[in-house]
Design a protein around this motif. Structure first.
Motif, short mmCIF file in Angstrom:
data_model
loop_
_atom_site.label_atom_id
_atom_site.label_comp_id
_atom_site.label_asym_id
_atom_site.label_seq_id
_atom_site.Cartn_x
_atom_site.Cartn_y
_atom_site.Cartn_z
N LEU B 44 -12.64 -1.01 -5.97
CA LEU B 44 -11.33 -1.35 -6.52
C LEU B 44 -10.34 -0.20 -6.37
CD1 LEU B 44 -10.81 -4.08 -7.78
CD2 LEU B 44 -11.02 -3.06 -10.03
N LEU B 45 -10.91 0.99 -6.22
CA LEU B 45 -10.10 2.20 -6.13
C LEU B 45 -9.13 2.15 -4.96
CD1 LEU B 45 -10.61 4.23 -8.29
CD2 LEU B 45 -11.82 5.67 -6.67
N GLY B 46 -9.52 1.42 -3.91
CA GLY B 46 -8.64 1.29 -2.74
C GLY B 46 -7.30 0.70 -3.10
N HIS B 47 -7.29 -0.18 -4.15
CA HIS B 47 -6.04 -0.79 -4.59
C HIS B 47 -5.03 0.26 -5.02
CE1 HIS B 47 -7.14 -5.08 -4.67
NE2 HIS B 47 -8.36 -4.63 -4.87
N PHE B 48 -5.53 1.39 -5.54
CA PHE B 48 -4.65 2.47 -5.98
C PHE B 48 -3.63 2.81 -4.90
CE2 PHE B 48 -7.16 5.00 -9.41
CZ PHE B 48 -6.83 4.02 -10.33
N PHE B 49 -4.11 2.81 -3.65
CA PHE B 49 -3.25 3.29 -2.57
C PHE B 49 -2.73 2.18 -1.66
CE2 PHE B 49 -6.12 6.61 -3.96
CZ PHE B 49 -5.19 7.56 -4.35
N SER B 50 -3.30 0.95 -1.81
CA SER B 50 -2.84 -0.13 -0.93
C SER B 50 -1.88 -1.08 -1.63
CB SER B 50 -4.04 -0.91 -0.39
OG SER B 50 -4.77 -1.48 -1.45
N ASP B 51 -1.99 -1.24 -2.97
CA ASP B 51 -1.08 -2.16 -3.67
C ASP B 51 0.28 -1.50 -3.90
OD1 ASP B 51 -3.12 -3.90 -3.73
OD2 ASP B 51 -3.44 -3.88 -5.90
N PRO B 52 1.37 -2.24 -3.69
CA PRO B 52 2.69 -1.64 -3.90
C PRO B 52 3.10 -1.55 -5.37
CG PRO B 52 2.91 -3.88 -3.06
CD PRO B 52 1.44 -3.58 -3.09
N ASN B 53 2.58 -2.45 -6.21
CA ASN B 53 3.04 -2.48 -7.60
C ASN B 53 1.90 -2.27 -8.58
OD1 ASN B 53 5.76 -3.20 -6.93
ND2 ASN B 53 4.98 -5.24 -6.46
N TRP B 54 2.29 -2.01 -9.84
CA TRP B 54 1.31 -1.91 -10.92
C TRP B 54 1.55 -3.08 -11.86
CZ3 TRP B 54 -3.00 0.78 -11.99
CH2 TRP B 54 -3.47 0.78 -13.31
#
Lengths: 269, 289
Positions: B44-54
């Motif tokens: 899931l950590l990959g989302h930290f750097f691939s997702d644009p929003n929180w």
């Protein structure tokens, strides 16, 4: 020197104290909205039953659910309804609270419809002039993810949290109230209890009515105010005798005055 | 004999306490790792750097982009240091070289009081005074600028006090030699005292940065908490600490685990700062030897 060491050892040991009778100790965790009521009721209950010790800790409705399920707490406190997946828990309703929209006292707007709220919070309307107010960019304040107030607001408006276009995100009710008090163009939504007591004590905020219904504890009690939430205790299948006894006490009218002190609405039992 | 035994006792007691203190850090990092493990393990950590929003709470489209928040932490910390460093160093130079004794004494007291000022008091002051003032220039007021200004106030004493200590450690003989050569006070400060004290001042700034990046209460009240890369000083930001404070109590499952992971990243950054600090100290040490 040796005396000093002995003394500190003695202090240390006495601080550890004698072990509490574990069976008479209750731990209750969860919503910071419900906690003040339960803490006051616990103090009253401890005076009646000196052998019982009740610890009330806050940390949000989610923590109340998690701790009640895992057994970390004897009961959890939540300021929302149980969700579909949370079937292992039983909810016991203590009181009702309303969530109302607040603006600055100098803002002429006095009522919102649901559609207007949706338009404001999705960024479709961005100036007060479109709502019959003065001419100023609306400063939209919304609550942080996971807050029960946000979930209640989303439930009422039918929005998803990703739809919200906020200018600032706030945490506690106090944070929301200070944000609105400090900016004449701001809008936020908070617990009626918190907003009512702040407004009475002179903070320049105004509680705005919703679909023509004024946000008062009376309207919440009558069930006419559209945005309400239950303040509840949750328990799992294994509730101890002491916990059951305290829970039964919470469900009696004996704590209604405490609920009203915090500006929430007691539930008729 | 008795004295020896007490020495033995004190020595071992202190040893145990020191180990406990050091061990606590390990325990904290270990439990952070434990909390973050589900997120690390499931990728899931990959989302930290691939997702644009929180937007972790979104039912329709949950996203977990950490980059705007890392940017927020970085910007507010650097901005606070940029404001506080010149003020702190200038204040320390005035205190050390120019101020009459009475004023110097009160200046020191004021700095010490500021150093001990509870964060919640500063945050509250910022929310009721600084934010409305900024909102008059450009709304919403809760912004990178508001958080940086009050944060600067918090770290100013760290920089001022370490700079004062560093200036006081400059050998008097050097200053007197400069005076003997007919160099004026300004020249002595700029060419002799400040260059000699620069490592001490740098250490103070690094400590202040470590303090600022971890500060939570003030920024959560003042920064506006919008997870975005700001276009100007007047835009709201959301540092990592803000997110953890706002959401930890309410988060469940993978969201919670990601917050632990975000905390771990923050600890890593502070660890790097501290590591840099001790690396520089070693350099100094080698230079002296």
């Amino acid at each position: 020197m040796r005396k000093l060491l002995l003394l500190s050892a003695a202090v240390f040991l006495s601080a550890c104290g004698k072990p509490q009778d574990e069976a008479n100790r209750l731990i209750i965790t969860g919503s910071s909205t419900v906690a003040p009521i339960v803490a006051d009721a616990a103090a009253r209950y401890e005076a009646l039953h000196p052998e019982v010790r009740i610890d009330v800790q806050t940390g949000g409705s989610s923590r109340g659910i998690t701790d009640a399920l895992s057994g970390l707490a004897d009961m959890g406190m939540i300021s929302r309804d149980l969700k579909e997946g949370e079937t292992e828990l039983t909810a016991h309703r203590l009181a009702m609270d309303g969530v109302c929209v607040i603006v600055h006292r100098d803002n002429p707007v006095s009522d919102f419809t649901k559609d207007q709220l949706i338009a404001i919070y999705t960024g479709k309307v961005s100036n007060w002039s479109e709502l019959g107010g003065g001419s100023g960019e609306i400063l939209v304040a919304s609550k942080a993810e996971g807050r029960a107030t946000l979930e209640v607001f989303l439930g009422y408006t039918g929005l998803d949290s990703a739809d919200i276009r906020a200018d600032v995100i706030v945490g506690e009710n106090q944070h929301a109230i200070k944000t609105v008090a400090g900016n004449v163009n701001a809008i936020a939504y908070v617990s009626i209890g918190a907003a009512g007591s702040e407004s009475e004590s002179g903070t320049p905020i105004k509680l705005v009515s919703c679909e023509g219904i004024a946000p008062t504890t009376e309207a919440v009690a009558a069930g006419t105010f559209p945005i309400t939430r239950p303040l509840q205790i949750v328990t799992d299948a294994e509730t101890s005798e002491v916990a059951t006894a305290f829970l039964n006490y919470l469900k009696t009218p004996a704590i209604n005055d405490l609920i009203e002190t915090h500006l929430y609405v007691p539930v008729a039992h | 004999m008795c004295r020896l035994r007490i020495d033995w006792l004190v020595r071992h007691l202190l040893g145990v306490l020191a180990v406990v203190a050091g061990g606590l850090v390990v325990v904290v990092i270990f439990s952070l790792l434990q909390g973050a493990w589900p997120a690390i393990n499931s990728g899931l950590l990959g989302h930290f750097f691939s997702d644009p929003n929180w937007q972790p709470g979104s039912v329709r489209d949950p996203q977990y982009g950490l980059v705007p928040m890392l940017a927020g932490s970085f910007l507010v910390t650097v901005a606070a240091a940029l404001i506080a460093t010149p003020l702190g160093v200038a204040g320390a130079v005035f205190h050390h070289f120019y101020a009459p004794r009475q004023i110097a004494k009160w200046n020191l007291r004021a700095m010490e009081l500021l150093a001990g000022m509870p964060a919640v008091v500063l945050g509250f002051w910022g929310l009721t005074v600084v934010v409305p003032a900024i909102a008059r220039i450009e709304p919403p007021g809760q912004s990178l600028l508001a958080a940086a200004l009050v944060l600067a106030l918090m770290i100013l004493p760290i920089i001022a006090l370490t700079t004062q200590a560093a200036l006081a450690a400059v050998p008097l003989s050097q200053v007197q030699a400069a005076a003997g050569l007919g160099i004026g006070r300004a020249g002595t400060i700029l060419k002799i005292a400040l260059p000699m004290a620069r490592r001490g001042i740098g250490a103070g700034v690094l400590l202040a940065l470590a303090r600022a990046i971890g500060e939570t209460l003030v920024v959560v009240m003042l920064c506006g908490n919008i997870a975005q890369i700001p276009g100007s000083l007047f835009d709201p930001i959301r540092p990592v600490t803000s997110t953890i404070a706002l959401e930890m109590g309410y988060a469940t499952a993978s969201h919670k685990s990601l917050l632990y992971a975000a905390g771990l990243i923050l600890v890593l950054v502070v660890g790097l700062l501290v590591g840099w600090l001790s690396f520089r100290k070693n350099l100094d040490h080698d230079a002296v030897n």
